[in-house]
Design an enzyme around this catalytic site. Structure first.
Site, mmCIF file in Angstrom:
data_model
loop_
_atom_site.group_PDB
_atom_site.id
_atom_site.type_symbol
_atom_site.label_atom_id
_atom_site.label_comp_id
_atom_site.label_asym_id
_atom_site.label_seq_id
_atom_site.Cartn_x
_atom_site.Cartn_y
_atom_site.Cartn_z
ATOM 1 C CE LYS A 32 8.096 -2.388 -0.453
ATOM 2 N NZ LYS A 32 6.970 -1.891 -1.281
ATOM 3 C CG ASP A 59 7.691 -2.532 -4.766
ATOM 4 O OD1 ASP A 59 7.649 -3.199 -5.816
ATOM 5 O OD2 ASP A 59 6.991 -2.785 -3.758
ATOM 6 C CE LYS A 61 4.935 -5.525 -6.461
ATOM 7 N NZ LYS A 61 4.932 -4.401 -5.497
ATOM 8 C CG ASP A 64 3.415 -0.899 -21.234
ATOM 9 O OD1 ASP A 64 3.116 -1.327 -22.368
ATOM 10 O OD2 ASP A 64 2.903 0.121 -20.736
ATOM 11 C CB THR A 119 2.428 -12.876 -1.560
ATOM 12 O OG1 THR A 119 2.452 -11.464 -1.398
ATOM 13 C CG2 THR A 119 3.843 -13.387 -1.644
ATOM 14 C CD GLN A 190 2.180 -9.071 4.099
ATOM 15 O OE1 GLN A 190 1.855 -10.022 3.382
ATOM 16 N NE2 GLN A 190 2.920 -8.071 3.660
ATOM 17 N NE ARG A 211 1.081 -3.302 7.223
ATOM 18 C CZ ARG A 211 0.173 -4.099 6.693
ATOM 19 N NH1 ARG A 211 -1.110 -3.894 6.936
ATOM 20 N NH2 ARG A 211 0.543 -5.088 5.905
HETATM 21 O O1 C5P Z 1 3.635 -3.498 6.350
HETATM 22 P P1 C5P Z 1 4.221 -4.743 5.732
HETATM 23 O O2 C5P Z 1 5.438 -5.283 6.462
HETATM 24 O O3 C5P Z 1 3.180 -5.808 5.456
HETATM 25 O O4 C5P Z 1 4.771 -4.219 4.317
HETATM 26 C C1 C5P Z 1 5.250 -5.074 3.338
HETATM 27 C C2 C5P Z 1 5.592 -4.281 2.104
HETATM 28 O O5 C5P Z 1 5.969 -5.177 1.062
HETATM 29 C C3 C5P Z 1 4.450 -3.438 1.536
HETATM 30 O O6 C5P Z 1 5.042 -2.282 0.926
HETATM 31 C C4 C5P Z 1 3.839 -4.333 0.487
HETATM 32 O O7 C5P Z 1 3.212 -3.611 -0.538
HETATM 33 C C5 C5P Z 1 5.073 -5.043 -0.043
HETATM 34 N N1 C5P Z 1 4.826 -6.324 -0.692
HETATM 35 C C6 C5P Z 1 4.192 -7.396 -0.055
HETATM 36 N N2 C5P Z 1 3.988 -8.566 -0.726
HETATM 37 C C7 C5P Z 1 4.415 -8.695 -1.985
HETATM 38 C C8 C5P Z 1 5.073 -7.655 -2.638
HETATM 39 C C9 C5P Z 1 5.254 -6.459 -1.948
HETATM 40 O O8 C5P Z 1 3.821 -7.280 1.095
HETATM 41 N N3 C5P Z 1 4.240 -9.845 -2.613
#
Ligand code: C5P
Length: 232
Positions: A32, A59, A61, A64, A119, A190, A211
């Protein structure tokens, strides 16, 4: 739909992103690319990673007026990416325009999905700031139904919402879920997280993992741990 693990390549420039991908010798994981890397490096980073043999979820998003989103999707789709996304709050008309724009001259198109509510948006903020008075779950399901009406393929959602969305909209409606952590790993910022194993039980189609793989001592081992738990 074959389940797959998508690595969020959240690096600030081409050099660090490609150095990370160099770890993978035998496998070309689905990746991604988000705003940070794309805005820093432009379309060339998509072409370079694609030429290395990776599938790409770009990604960005989009949100517009319909005509602008249609044109934007046309440009992005021509980069040969595999998944693109828009905001469902842009309306059904905007999502239809996005889908039209994504169709290439040869009739192919990427998977097109939508974000329902981010989220990071709490029910409280949604009510106070956006004046949406339904519950967050009702809002997410309603938006997901709009996504389906517009003809898109699915949504990005929390893994904990994937089951609810599939039940309401259909089992073949694709769910792509970030917020994945190993049992014994750091959560970082998260909040509502789940393990790859649990995500498989819930029935989501793709997990997006950043991560836990990119910051792991051994990223390849962490990737295969996700694949083992989620895909096998
Ligand atoms: O590092 P991590 O596993 O938290 O990365 C999750 C990825 O998913 C990041 O690129 C984050 O921007 C993306 N993302 C998210 N929640 C969302 C939409 C996208 O964590 N609702």
């Amino acid at each position: 739909m074959k389940r797959d693990v998508i690595i969020a390549v959240d690096f600030k420039n081409k050099e660090t992103a490609l150095n990370f991908l160099d770890n993978f010798k035998n496998e070309k994981p689905f990746v991604k690319i988000g705003m940070e890397l794309f805005y820093a490096e432009g379309p060339s980073i998509v072409k370079i990673i694609k030429e290395r043999g990776h599938k790409i979820f770009l990604d960005l998003k989009l949100h517009d007026i319909p005509n602008t989103v249609k044109g934007g999707m046309r440009s992005l789709s021509h980069l040969g990416v595999d998944i693109l996304n828009v905001h469902a709050s842009g309306t059904i008309e905007m999502m239809k325009a996005a889908l039209e724009g994504s169709v290439r001259e040869d009739g192919t198109r990427p998977i097109v999905i939508a974000v329902t509510q981010l989220t990071s948006t709490s029910e409280e903020r949604m009510k106070e700031e956006l004046l949406i008075n339904s519950s967050i779950n009702d809002t997410i399901v309603h938006y997901a139904k709009n996504v389906k009406k517009a003809g898109l393929d699915g949504v990005v959602c929390s893994p904990l919402e994937a089951g609810m969305i599939k039940n309401a909209v259909g089992m073949d409606f694709i769910t792509v879920t970030p917020g994945v952590r190993f049992d014994d790993g750091e959560k970082g910022d998260q909040v509502r997280v789940t393990t790859p194993k649990k995500a498989k039980e819930i029935g989501t189609d793709f997990i997006v993992v950043g991560r836990p793989i990119t910051q792991a001592k051994d990223p390849v081992e962490a990737y295969y741990r996700c694949v083992k738990e989620f895909c096998e």
